[in-house]
Design an enzyme around this catalytic site. Structure first.
Site, PDB file in Angstrom:
ATOM      1  N   LYS A   1      39.007  58.259  71.158  1.00 30.47           N
ATOM      2  CA  LYS A   1      38.425  58.606  72.458  1.00 30.47           C
ATOM      3  C   LYS A   1      39.488  58.599  73.548  1.00 30.47           C
ATOM      4  O   LYS A   1      39.182  58.706  74.729  1.00 30.47           O
ATOM      5  CB  LYS A   1      37.308  57.621  72.811  1.00 30.47           C
TER       6      LYS A   1
ATOM      7  N   GLN B   1      34.691  53.764  76.479  1.00 28.49           N
ATOM      8  CA  GLN B   1      34.535  54.871  77.424  1.00 28.49           C
ATOM      9  C   GLN B   1      35.414  54.737  78.652  1.00 28.49           C
ATOM     10  O   GLN B   1      35.286  55.526  79.595  1.00 28.49           O
ATOM     11  CB  GLN B   1      33.068  54.989  77.853  1.00 28.49           C
TER      12      GLN B   1
ATOM     13  N   ASP C   1      33.712  46.203  76.200  1.00 33.90           N
ATOM     14  CA  ASP C   1      33.721  47.393  75.354  1.00 33.90           C
ATOM     15  C   ASP C   1      34.347  48.516  76.177  1.00 33.90           C
ATOM     16  O   ASP C   1      33.718  49.049  77.082  1.00 33.90           O
ATOM     17  CB  ASP C   1      32.273  47.706  74.947  1.00 33.90           C
TER      18      ASP C   1
ATOM     19  N   HIS D   1      26.002  50.322  74.393  1.00 31.27           N
ATOM     20  CA  HIS D   1      26.002  51.107  73.161  1.00 31.27           C
ATOM     21  C   HIS D   1      25.538  50.166  72.046  1.00 31.27           C
ATOM     22  O   HIS D   1      25.796  48.963  72.086  1.00 31.27           O
ATOM     23  CB  HIS D   1      27.441  51.564  72.902  1.00 31.27           C
TER      24      HIS D   1
END
Lengths: 121, 421
Positions: free
Chosen positions: B232, B209, B206, B122
């Site tokens: 999220k 997700q 990261d 990302h």
């Protein structure tokens, strides 16, 4: 949204006006719509007064961005470049007969004009 | 307690919405998940009963607010296998990664050092490192992917061999927001150990997700930093964090200065608060949101990871299968959730190209059926450019999604030719 894909939008999308390249362009402009990866290049033929005498455009985009480019291209011929560059978002939506676009879709509809704005006024 | 998806769905008020005469089918969880009632209630309760600034207040509600803040900090840090001081509360993953780059990278990434990132990162785990490399005259290299979107381990190994002890930082997405690819963290660490580089390479994960989809533990993952977004993972927007190892915490410098983070301030100099939990919290924190996030973590733990993972994998597998049966649809990324060895290689995201129709138009037509998906380059332009995709459409899952949601999605995709021919 349910009426986004009105007949005139789909018609212009499938058979866009002034789509292609100009053999003798005065100037060309690259541009992109960073949120969705659309792109457009516009070739212009300008006279001494800065009036658009002919143009052609090409690119990848959603139905709305292509249809609005088609309609705006047709409208722009005979207008001065400056006049097209200074179109407001509201005026653009009026020209393409889509007055109630959501914020994210306004970007698609105005890609053509934003591309022209890259050329110095 | 036995897992019952309908019981889960009932906890999310927004899932009762009707849009364009159809019940909402929410498949945009990679962008943000919906919030359960318990999270909404926690925020309302905080502002209705306890709102007051934290720390240094002696009155009752300030004390309550401080307790709520401290409890939430501990809860959130523990969720990632860390202690409260190891958590730097941020607005989101992007801010967490930028703080890692500014607060740690600025000083510890030196001239000639090498930063490695994945091709599908990302932009938030790509651009901060690219900028840092430029600023500190370090080298920024991108690890390529296999055709199915998994990290090309041979190429990664070649980069490690090429740069050896110059490699200082490795920044990777745990799960790709575009392709759903699961990063093989264990194998990557094993390779670093085999090359005798593990102790010198700072591994930044990261987890934007992955945090809602699988357990994360700083020690078990053997990474130095985990960045995540609360929104999220069923928590409120505006809160996330960076969880770092004790070593990184010691090396880290504050990037935000002001109230709360100081020790002694004078006209000549300022010293910083020795308590890390305070040192990296300049100004009034978002107590209500962190409290909401802590309750979201309760929600996750009440269901339990095995049930969450099972439900999501079942729906994703079903989606991968159904979408591949459709004309004009090309699924991108791994076509199965597991590889031949049975390891999980895809989670969360179901992404595809539709021949002849722009992704924006696919998403817009799906909205007619109240199916919410995302279209565009999903903030992964290097990946899209390399693959030659203008844009893709992504359905992304949460624990409340069902195979019926996928059926609705398929129905919407099948309608596309009605509009575009």
């Amino acid at each position: 949204m349910s009426n986004l894909y009105q007949e005139h939008i789909l018609e212009h999308y499938k058979n866009p006006l002034h789509y292609g390249e100009l053999a003798e362009a005065t100037v060309s402009t690259p541009a992109a719509n960073p949120s969705c990866g659309d792109d457009i290049i516009i070739d212009l033929q300008l006279d001494n007064q800065g009036v658009i005498t002919d143009l052609a455009w090409r690119g990848n985009g959603c139905a709305l961005s292509k249809a609005s480019a088609s309609m705006l291209a047709d409208w722009a011929i005979g207008k001065s470049l400056e006049q097209v560059q200074s179109l407001s978002n509201e005026e653009i939506q009026e020209l393409i007969h889509m007055p109630q676009l959501s914020g994210s879709r306004v970007k698609c509809a105005t890609l053509f004009v934003r591309a022209l704005q890259y050329l110095k006024k | 307690m036995k897992f019952n998806v309908n019981q889960i769905r009932k906890q999310f008020p927004i899932l009762k919405r009707v849009i364009n005469d159809n019940p909402l089918v929410y498949l945009d969880n990679g962008a943000t998940t919906q919030k359960p009632q318990v999270v909404i209630d926690a925020i309302v309760d905080y502002y209705s009963q306890h709102n007051s600034n934290v720390h240094r207040g002696v009155h009752t509600i300030s004390d309550e607010s401080t307790h709520i803040w401290e409890e939430a900090r501990t809860k959130v840090a523990n969720f990632f296998g860390a202690k409260s001081p190891q958590l730097i509360v941020t607005r989101n993953t992007t801010e967490a990664l930028n703080i890692m780059a500014q607060g740690w990278g600025a000083k510890h990434i030196k001239k000639q050092d090498v930063i490695l990132v994945g091709l599908s990162e990302h932009h938030s785990n790509f651009v901060p490192w690219q900028m840092m490399a430029q600023k500190n005259k370090a080298e920024f290299r991108v690890i390529p992917l296999q055709e199915d979107g998994q990290l090309e381990m041979e190429a990664f190994e070649a980069l490690l061999d090429e740069y050896g002890s110059r490699v200082r930082l490795l920044a990777l997405q745990h799960v790709s927001n575009t392709l759903g690819t699961v990063m093989p963290v264990k194998k990557i660490n094993q390779l670093l150990k085999d090359k005798k580089l593990k102790s010198q390479v700072t591994f930044v994960l990261d987890a934007a997700q992955s945090a809602a989809h699988m357990p994360l533990n700083l020690q078990e993952l053997e990474v130095e930093a985990i960045a995540f977004s609360g929104h999220k993972m069923y928590g409120p927007m505006g809160v996330g964090g960076l969880v770092v190892s004790s070593k990184i915490l010691d090396e880290m410098e504050p990037v935000l200065f002001g109230g709360g983070m100081i020790d002694v301030v004078s006209a000549q100099e300022t010293t910083f608060n020795p308590d890390a939990a305070e040192r990296f919290t300049a100004g009034t924190p978002d107590v209500a949101s962190l409290h909401g996030l802590a309750r979201a973590m309760d929600f996750i733990q009440d269901i339990g990871w095995p049930a969450i993972e099972k439900q999501e994998e079942e729906v994703l597998s079903y989606g991968l299968e159904k979408l591949q049966e459709l004309d004009r649809v090309q699924v991108v990324g791994p076509l199965k959730t597991r590889n031949a060895a049975g390891e999980l290689i895809r989670a969360g995201a179901l992404t595809w190209l539709y021949e002849g129709v722009h992704a924006h138009d696919v998403a817009q037509v799906l909205d007619r059926f109240a199916v919410a998906v995302r279209s565009g380059h999903h903030c992964t332009m290097p990946l899209h450019t390399t693959c030659g995709w203008a844009s893709t459409t992504r359905a992304s899952l949460a624990v409340y999604n069902t195979t019926q949601d996928i059926d609705k999605l398929v129905e919407g995709i099948k309608y596309l030719p009605e509009v575009f021919g």
